[in-house]
Design a protein around this motif. Structure first.
Motif, PDB file in Angstrom:
ATOM      1  N   CYS A 244       0.829  -1.205   0.000  1.00  0.00           N
ATOM      2  CA  CYS A 244       0.000   0.000   0.000  1.00  0.00           C
ATOM      3  C   CYS A 244       0.865   1.257   0.000  1.00  0.00           C
ATOM      4  N   VAL A 245       1.703   1.407   1.026  1.00  0.00           N
ATOM      5  CA  VAL A 245       2.518   2.610   1.111  1.00  0.00           C
ATOM      6  C   VAL A 245       3.649   2.590   0.089  1.00  0.00           C
ATOM      7  N   LYS A 246       3.890   1.428  -0.518  1.00  0.00           N
ATOM      8  CA  LYS A 246       4.957   1.347  -1.509  1.00  0.00           C
ATOM      9  C   LYS A 246       4.487   1.784  -2.887  1.00  0.00           C
ATOM     10  N   ALA A 247       3.181   1.910  -3.076  1.00  0.00           N
ATOM     11  CA  ALA A 247       2.670   2.295  -4.382  1.00  0.00           C
ATOM     12  C   ALA A 247       3.159   3.691  -4.740  1.00  0.00           C
ATOM     13  N   ALA A 248       3.650   3.827  -5.954  1.00  0.00           N
ATOM     14  CA  ALA A 248       4.212   5.106  -6.388  1.00  0.00           C
ATOM     15  C   ALA A 248       3.164   5.917  -7.131  1.00  0.00           C
ATOM     16  N   LEU A 249       3.205   7.220  -6.947  1.00  0.00           N
ATOM     17  CA  LEU A 249       2.304   8.087  -7.681  1.00  0.00           C
ATOM     18  C   LEU A 249       2.619   8.057  -9.165  1.00  0.00           C
ATOM     19  N   ALA A 250       1.574   8.032  -9.967  1.00  0.00           N
ATOM     20  CA  ALA A 250       1.748   8.067 -11.413  1.00  0.00           C
ATOM     21  C   ALA A 250       1.970   9.497 -11.870  1.00  0.00           C
ATOM     22  N   ARG A 251       2.142   9.660 -13.154  1.00  0.00           N
ATOM     23  CA  ARG A 251       2.345  11.004 -13.708  1.00  0.00           C
ATOM     24  C   ARG A 251       1.080  11.843 -13.509  1.00  0.00           C
ATOM     25  N   PRO A 252       1.231  13.155 -13.446  1.00  0.00           N
ATOM     26  CA  PRO A 252       0.052  14.018 -13.297  1.00  0.00           C
ATOM     27  C   PRO A 252      -0.894  13.871 -14.484  1.00  0.00           C
ATOM     28  N   ILE A 253      -2.177  13.933 -14.203  1.00  0.00           N
ATOM     29  CA  ILE A 253      -3.171  13.851 -15.276  1.00  0.00           C
ATOM     30  C   ILE A 253      -4.060  15.097 -15.330  1.00  0.00           C
ATOM     31  N   SER A 254      -3.876  16.015 -14.391  1.00  0.00           N
ATOM     32  CA  SER A 254      -4.683  17.240 -14.422  1.00  0.00           C
ATOM     33  C   SER A 254      -3.988  18.346 -13.644  1.00  0.00           C
ATOM     34  N   TYR A 255      -4.383  19.568 -13.949  1.00  0.00           N
ATOM     35  CA  TYR A 255      -3.907  20.770 -13.256  1.00  0.00           C
ATOM     36  C   TYR A 255      -5.025  21.255 -12.348  1.00  0.00           C
ATOM     37  N   GLU A 256      -4.719  21.461 -11.060  1.00  0.00           N
ATOM     38  CA  GLU A 256      -5.736  21.825 -10.087  1.00  0.00           C
ATOM     39  C   GLU A 256      -5.351  23.135  -9.379  1.00  0.00           C
ATOM     40  N   PRO A 257      -5.887  24.273  -9.833  1.00  0.00           N
ATOM     41  CA  PRO A 257      -5.632  25.539  -9.130  1.00  0.00           C
ATOM     42  C   PRO A 257      -6.611  25.691  -7.960  1.00  0.00           C
ATOM     43  N   TYR A 258      -6.091  25.810  -6.743  1.00  0.00           N
ATOM     44  CA  TYR A 258      -6.934  25.884  -5.555  1.00  0.00           C
ATOM     45  C   TYR A 258      -7.166  27.330  -5.134  1.00  0.00           C
ATOM     46  N   ALA A 259      -8.397  27.611  -4.735  1.00  0.00           N
ATOM     47  CA  ALA A 259      -8.754  28.918  -4.189  1.00  0.00           C
ATOM     48  C   ALA A 259      -9.723  28.698  -3.037  1.00  0.00           C
ATOM     49  N   LEU A 260      -9.817  29.679  -2.162  1.00  0.00           N
ATOM     50  CA  LEU A 260     -10.750  29.610  -1.043  1.00  0.00           C
ATOM     51  C   LEU A 260     -12.102  30.159  -1.485  1.00  0.00           C
ATOM     52  N   VAL A 261     -13.162  29.596  -0.945  1.00  0.00           N
ATOM     53  CA  VAL A 261     -14.513  30.070  -1.257  1.00  0.00           C
ATOM     54  C   VAL A 261     -14.967  30.993  -0.129  1.00  0.00           C
ATOM     55  N   ILE A 262     -15.361  32.218  -0.501  1.00  0.00           N
ATOM     56  CA  ILE A 262     -15.715  33.235   0.482  1.00  0.00           C
ATOM     57  C   ILE A 262     -17.168  33.658   0.291  1.00  0.00           C
ATOM     58  N   SER A 263     -17.898  33.714   1.388  1.00  0.00           N
ATOM     59  CA  SER A 263     -19.286  34.167   1.354  1.00  0.00           C
ATOM     60  C   SER A 263     -19.335  35.690   1.410  1.00  0.00           C
ATOM     61  N   GLY A 264     -20.374  36.245   0.789  1.00  0.00           N
ATOM     62  CA  GLY A 264     -20.564  37.687   0.822  1.00  0.00           C
ATOM     63  C   GLY A 264     -21.568  38.134   1.862  1.00  0.00           C
ATOM     64  N   GLN A 265     -21.919  37.246   2.808  1.00  0.00           N
ATOM     65  CA  GLN A 265     -22.962  37.565   3.784  1.00  0.00           C
ATOM     66  C   GLN A 265     -22.545  38.667   4.764  1.00  0.00           C
ATOM     67  N   VAL A 266     -21.279  38.659   5.167  1.00  0.00           N
ATOM     68  CA  VAL A 266     -20.785  39.664   6.117  1.00  0.00           C
ATOM     69  C   VAL A 266     -20.179  40.819   5.316  1.00  0.00           C
ATOM     70  N   PRO A 267     -20.754  42.003   5.389  1.00  0.00           N
ATOM     71  CA  PRO A 267     -20.240  43.135   4.595  1.00  0.00           C
ATOM     72  C   PRO A 267     -18.759  43.397   4.873  1.00  0.00           C
ATOM     73  N   GLY A 268     -17.985  43.498   3.804  1.00  0.00           N
ATOM     74  CA  GLY A 268     -16.570  43.818   3.923  1.00  0.00           C
ATOM     75  C   GLY A 268     -15.671  42.635   4.197  1.00  0.00           C
ATOM     76  N   PHE A 269     -16.240  41.495   4.569  1.00  0.00           N
ATOM     77  CA  PHE A 269     -15.411  40.343   4.949  1.00  0.00           C
ATOM     78  C   PHE A 269     -14.581  39.834   3.769  1.00  0.00           C
ATOM     79  N   ARG A 270     -15.208  39.706   2.611  1.00  0.00           N
ATOM     80  CA  ARG A 270     -14.490  39.195   1.442  1.00  0.00           C
ATOM     81  C   ARG A 270     -13.293  40.071   1.102  1.00  0.00           C
TER      82      ARG A 270
END
Length: 331
Positions: A244-270
């Motif tokens: 299990c832990v010996k399994a090696a990661l394969a080549r990348p198959i996708s690009y994943e840009p991460y961002a945080l999701v922010i609510s607009g409920q609180v004025p000015g918070f975003r």
């Protein structure tokens, strides 16, 4: 009351009122929703209940700098879907490795009221990848029975089986609500998984990474798909099954840009959080957080470039108010 005492009392009241007028108003409590099973980005420690991870630090740093008191609540992969769909309104900031996509941007734009949800600047770039069991196990693993926790879409074949040959089915696990599902189907159709004729992949959704990692370690899966760092982390934490832990990661198959999701409920918070995030990158705190959670790992050139792009100039009000001379060049 003597005149002098009265004047002293009056002066103290005036000073107190002036001081109160200059104090910064108390900002409201906000709620940070933290993904429980996506280490090293965001996870909940099973023994202490505390939240840990690179994005956890980034979220709490930003909210603290912005001056908001906060509480943290756990969010599962399934609960995260409700946040992204706008059906759950008790989360002000989603601390989760969420891939920013054009589809999600369109979905956010369609929510009412306008501006209900939005993305922060991109804070991390990752790759989708997979772990593959040994060849024999992958070729012979029968498709598991469908369950409520692990529904079975149709198996996908790159090429049909040769005449007279029996098709082979390989289970491939991934977590519900992630973008890896469509990526998996696209990778099969593009021939990125080196499937043999007659060998088909049967996608299986799991509610948590821990469940998918456990199934992979037991030999129930031929493949385990997801963010490269998350699936490697999940397998290491799940158990030490042989191979299990010996399994090696394969080549990348996708690009994943991460961002945080922010609510607009609180004025000015975003706006406050976005400014604080840029400060965190600009003063080097983001680099320190990376080194703390990805110890011993060298930052990729792409991630390093992103971190440096996010180091925006400080600027200032005087700069904004300056009027350039006629004919002067501006940027």
């Amino acid at each position: 009351m003597p005149v002098r005492a009265f004047l002293a009392l009056l002066l103290s009241v005036v000073i107190a009122q002036a001081a109160g007028a200059t104090e910064t108003p108390q900002k409201p409590f906000v709620t940070i929703g933290v993904r429980v099973d996506a280490g090293p980005f965001a996870a909940q420690d099973a023994s202490t209940g505390s939240f840990v991870g690179f994005l956890v630090d980034l979220c709490t740093d930003a909210v603290t700098r912005a001056g908001y008191p906060f509480r943290q609540v756990p969010v599962t992969a399934d609960e995260r879907i409700g946040v992204l769909r706008g059906t759950r309104d008790d989360i002000d900031l989603l601390c989760d490795p969420t891939t920013i996509t054009l589809g999600r941007l369109r979905d956010f734009a369609g929510l009412e009221p306008a501006g209900r949800l939005s993305f922060s600047p991109i804070v991390f770039v990752a790759n989708g990848s997979y772990l593959k069991a040994d060849g024999k196990k992958a070729a012979e693993a029968p498709p598991a029975a469908e369950t409520a926790a692990s529904p079975r879409p149709a198996c996908i074949f790159a090429e049909p089986a040769p005449d007279g040959a029996k098709p082979r089915h390989v289970d491939a696990g991934y977590v519900v609500g992630t973008t890896i599902g469509p990526v998996l189907r696209d990778a099969i159709r593009r021939g990125l998984l080196d499937l043999q004729p007659g060998e088909g992949i049967c996608p299986r959704e799991f509610p948590r990474h821990g469940d998918a990692a456990a199934a992979f370690c037991r030999g129930d899966l031929g493949y385990y798909f997801g963010d490269a760092d998350i699936i490697a982390n999940s397998v290491q934490k799940t158990g030490r099954a042989e191979g299990c832990v010996k399994a090696a990661l394969a080549r990348p198959i996708s690009y994943e840009p991460y961002a945080l999701v922010i609510s607009g409920q609180v004025p000015g918070f975003r706006e406050d959080v976005i400014r604080a995030l840029y400060e965190i990158f600009s003063d080097g705190t983001a680099f320190d957080r990376f080194n703390g959670h990805f110890e011993g790992r060298k930052m990729s050139p792409f991630l390093n470039t992103l971190f440096r792009i996010n180091q925006i100039p400080a600027g200032g009000r005087a700069e904004a108010e300056a009027v350039p001379a006629a004919g002067a060049a501006t940027d």
